[in-house]
Design a protein around this motif. Structure first.
Motif, PDB file in Angstrom:
ATOM      1  N   UNK A  40       0.838  -1.188   0.000  1.00 42.90           N
ATOM      2  CA  UNK A  40       0.000   0.000   0.000  1.00 42.90           C
ATOM      3  C   UNK A  40       0.877   1.243   0.000  1.00 42.90           C
ATOM      4  N   UNK A  41       0.552   2.171  -0.866  1.00 47.81           N
ATOM      5  CA  UNK A  41       1.311   3.415  -0.906  1.00 47.81           C
ATOM      6  C   UNK A  41       0.677   4.364  -1.893  1.00 47.81           C
ATOM      7  N   UNK A  42       1.042   5.640  -1.811  1.00 51.40           N
ATOM      8  CA  UNK A  42       0.531   6.646  -2.742  1.00 51.40           C
ATOM      9  C   UNK A  42       1.077   6.352  -4.143  1.00 51.40           C
ATOM     10  N   UNK A  43       0.587   7.095  -5.119  1.00 52.93           N
ATOM     11  CA  UNK A  43       1.167   6.996  -6.450  1.00 52.93           C
ATOM     12  C   UNK A  43       2.647   7.348  -6.370  1.00 52.93           C
ATOM     13  N   UNK A  44       3.449   6.676  -7.147  1.00 48.74           N
ATOM     14  CA  UNK A  44       4.883   6.962  -7.257  1.00 48.74           C
ATOM     15  C   UNK A  44       5.642   6.821  -5.936  1.00 48.74           C
ATOM     16  N   UNK A 139      -3.805   0.250  -6.114  1.00 45.93           N
ATOM     17  CA  UNK A 139      -3.688   1.506  -6.855  1.00 45.93           C
ATOM     18  C   UNK A 139      -3.490   2.683  -5.896  1.00 45.93           C
ATOM     19  N   UNK A 140      -2.417   3.445  -6.121  1.00 42.94           N
ATOM     20  CA  UNK A 140      -2.137   4.613  -5.297  1.00 42.94           C
ATOM     21  C   UNK A 140      -3.266   5.621  -5.319  1.00 42.94           C
ATOM     22  N   UNK A 141      -3.889   5.781  -6.503  1.00 41.29           N
ATOM     23  CA  UNK A 141      -5.013   6.734  -6.623  1.00 41.29           C
ATOM     24  C   UNK A 141      -6.091   6.408  -5.603  1.00 41.29           C
ATOM     25  N   UNK A 142      -6.400   5.116  -5.482  1.00 40.26           N
ATOM     26  CA  UNK A 142      -7.463   4.706  -4.570  1.00 40.26           C
ATOM     27  C   UNK A 142      -7.087   5.038  -3.133  1.00 40.26           C
ATOM     28  N   UNK A 143      -5.829   4.776  -2.782  1.00 40.04           N
ATOM     29  CA  UNK A 143      -5.421   4.983  -1.396  1.00 40.04           C
ATOM     30  C   UNK A 143      -5.287   6.462  -1.042  1.00 40.04           C
ATOM     31  N   UNK A 144      -5.156   7.308  -2.065  1.00 32.94           N
ATOM     32  CA  UNK A 144      -5.066   8.750  -1.799  1.00 32.94           C
ATOM     33  C   UNK A 144      -6.447   9.391  -1.739  1.00 32.94           C
ATOM     34  N   UNK A 145      -7.443   8.662  -2.201  1.00 36.28           N
ATOM     35  CA  UNK A 145      -8.775   9.229  -2.335  1.00 36.28           C
ATOM     36  C   UNK A 145      -9.451   9.411  -0.966  1.00 36.28           C
ATOM     37  N   UNK A 146      -9.743  10.683  -0.588  1.00 33.18           N
ATOM     38  CA  UNK A 146     -10.332  10.919   0.736  1.00 33.18           C
ATOM     39  C   UNK A 146     -11.735  10.329   0.860  1.00 33.18           C
ATOM     40  N   UNK A 147     -12.362  10.022  -0.282  1.00 31.65           N
ATOM     41  CA  UNK A 147     -13.715   9.452  -0.226  1.00 31.65           C
ATOM     42  C   UNK A 147     -13.715   7.948  -0.420  1.00 31.65           C
ATOM     43  N   UNK A 148     -12.576   7.340  -0.185  1.00 34.70           N
ATOM     44  CA  UNK A 148     -12.476   5.893  -0.365  1.00 34.70           C
ATOM     45  C   UNK A 148     -13.513   5.170   0.498  1.00 34.70           C
ATOM     46  N   UNK A 149     -14.240   4.252  -0.121  1.00 35.92           N
ATOM     47  CA  UNK A 149     -15.231   3.464   0.614  1.00 35.92           C
ATOM     48  C   UNK A 149     -14.499   2.496   1.553  1.00 35.92           C
TER      49      UNK A 149
END
Ligand SMILES: Nc1nc2c(ncn2[C@@H]2O[C@H](COP(=O)(O)OP(=O)(O)O)[C@@H](O)[C@H]2O)c(=O)[nH]1
Ligand SMILES: [Mg+2]
Length: 340
Positions: A40-44, A139-149
Motif C-alpha cells: 500500500x502506498x501513494x502513487x509513485x 492503486x495509489x489513486x485509490x489509497x489517496x482518495x479521501x472518499x475511499x469506501x
C-alpha cells in the motif's frame, strides 16, 4: 488449515476448491501455508519497483542459500503479469529515466494478486508444507482518495502483512531538508499521512502486521554526503554504527531488525514526522508488536536524470519487511538466522 483464499485473503472453509470469487484454487492449495501481503502506498511511492526487486532478491537468495528451494511464479498469470508490469519497468528504470506514464492507464489486471511459491518448509509437526507468497499492489489513486469506501478492498482486513511504503520526499516536514538532493521526479503522489488514514479505515478493527516502510531510502542516505556545513542530518545519516548504515545481505537477525525499527522511528521523530508516528502508535496501541519500521531502497541510489551510465541497481534491505513476517514460520531462514 493455514491456507487462505488468494483473492479475498479470507480463510477457506474445509474442502473448499475454489476462491470466494469462484476461480479454481491451485492443486494442493488447502494443504499449503499462504502468506497474504498487501503493498500500500501513494502513487509513485515506489511500489512497483519495490515488488519487482523483492521478487528478484527472493529468487537470488533462495538460489544462493537454499539448494532445495526455488522461488517461482505459481501460475502462468503471475509469471506473465510480473514480467510485463514489473520486471520490464525495472530494466527500463536501469537504462534511462524517461518519464513513464502515470498509473492512470494501468489495467486492473495488474491489481490481481501475484502468487509465488516459496518452497517446502517444516511446520510445527515437522511435516513439510508448501508455502506461498500472495502479494498484491494496490492503486495509489485509490489509497489517496479521501472518499475511499472503507468497505472496499476487504482483503486489507484479512491480510497477514500490509507493507505501507512511503516516499520520504512527500512527508511535509522532511521535504525541505531534501531540497536539491534528488532528481526531480517526473511523477509525485499524495501525502503518506492521507494514505495511512485510508489504511486505518480499510483495516477497521483488524490489526494485520504493518510494515511502515520508508521507500527510496537512498535519498535520505545521500544527506550523509551533503557538503553543507552545519548540517545535522549529515552527522545522523553518516553514523556508521547505525543499523540503517548497512544492509545485512542474506542474513536475518531479529535483533538487528529491532534496532533498525527503533532507529527509523527515532529518525522520523527527528524529522518531525509526528502525524505519521502518532497515528501508527495510536492505531496499534493494543498490539504494538504488530507494527515495525523499515527502510528500503529498490534502486540503491537515486536515478540521475537522463543519465545512461547507471551500472545497475544495488537494492538495500528490500527483503526486511517480508522476512519480518516469514521468519516466524521458519521460511527462508538459514541456520545462522535468528527470529526472537
Ligand atoms: N531514488 C529512488 N527512487 C526510486 C526508488 N524506487 C522508485 N523510485 C522512483 O519513484 C518512481 C515511482 O516508482 P514506482 O515503483 O513506479 O512507484 P508506484 O507508482 O508506487 O508503483 C520511479 O520512477 C523512480 O524514479 C528508489 O529505491 N530510489
Ligand atoms: Mg506502480
Amino acid at each position: 488449515m493455514f491456507a487462505r483464499c488468494p483473492e479475498t485473503y479470507k480463510p477457506l472453509e474445509p474442502g473448499q476448491t475454489t476462491t470466494y470469487n469462484g476461480n479454481p484454487l491451485l492443486p494442493g492449495w488447502e494443504d499449503s501455508v499462504t502468506h497474504c501481503v498487501v503493498m500500500a502506498g501513494a502513487r509513485a511511492s515506489g511500489k512497483s519497483l519495490y515488488l519487482a526487486v523483492l521478487i528478484k532478491q527472493l529468487e537470488l537468495m533462495a538460489l544462493q542459500r537454499f539448494t532445495r528451494v526455488t522461488i517461482k511464479a505459481a501460475d502462468e498469470s503471475t509469471r506473465q503479469r510480473y514480467k510485463e508490469n514489473y520486471e520490464r519497468p525495472l530494466y527500463e528504470e536501469m537504462k534511462h529515466m524517461a518519464p513513464t506514464p502515470t498509473s492512470a492507464n494501468v489495467d486492473a489486471y495488474q491489481r490481481d494478486p501475484f502468487i509465488f511459491k516459496l518452497g517446502k518448509w517444516p511446520d510445527a509437526n515437522n511435516d513439510l508444507r508448501e508455502h506461498y507468497l500472495v502479494i498484491r499492489d494496490v492503486a495509489g489513486e485509490d489509497l489517496e482518495n479521501p472518499n475511499l469506501d472503507p468497505n472496499s478492498m476487504e482483503f486489507f482486513r484479512y491480510a497477514d502483512l500490509v507493507i505501507f511504503l512511503f516516499d520520504p520526499t512527500r512527508v511535509r516536514s522532511i521535504a525541505p531538508y531534501l531540497e536539491g538532493m534528488y532528481a526531480r521526479q517526473s511523477q509525485t503522489g499524495g501525502e503518506p499521512e492521507r494514505v495511512l488514514d485510508n489504511i486505518a479505515r480499510l483495516i477497521g478493527d483488524e490489526r494485520p502486521k504493518l510494515a511502515v516502510t520508508i521507500a527510496k531510502f537512498d535519498i535520505l542516505q545521500s544527506l550523509a554526503k551533503k557538503s553543507v556545513q552545519d548540517n545535522k542530518w549529515k552527522s545522523i545519516m553518516a553514523n556508521e554504527g547505525a543499523a540503517f548504515s548497512r544492509d545485512t545481505g542474506w542474513s536475518y537477525q531479529y535483533h538487528n531488525q529491532w534496532i533498525l525499527h527503533l532507529e527509523i522511528q527515532s529518525l522520523l521523530r527527528k524529522f518531525e514526522a509526528h502525524e505519521l508516528l502518532n497515528t501508527i502508535e495510536e492505531l496499534y496501541a493494543n498490539e504494538p508488536s504488530k507494527y515495525s519500521y523499515f527502510a528500503v531502497s529498490a534502486l540503491g541510489e537515486a536515478p540521475k536524470g537522463q543519465d545512461l551510465d547507471r551500472k545497475g541497481i544495488a537494492p538495500y534491505r528490500v527483503l526486511d519487511p517480508v522476512r519480518w513476517h516469514l521468519g516466524r514460520f521458519g521460511v527462508l531462514m538459514g541456520k545462522e538466522d535468528t527470529y526472537q
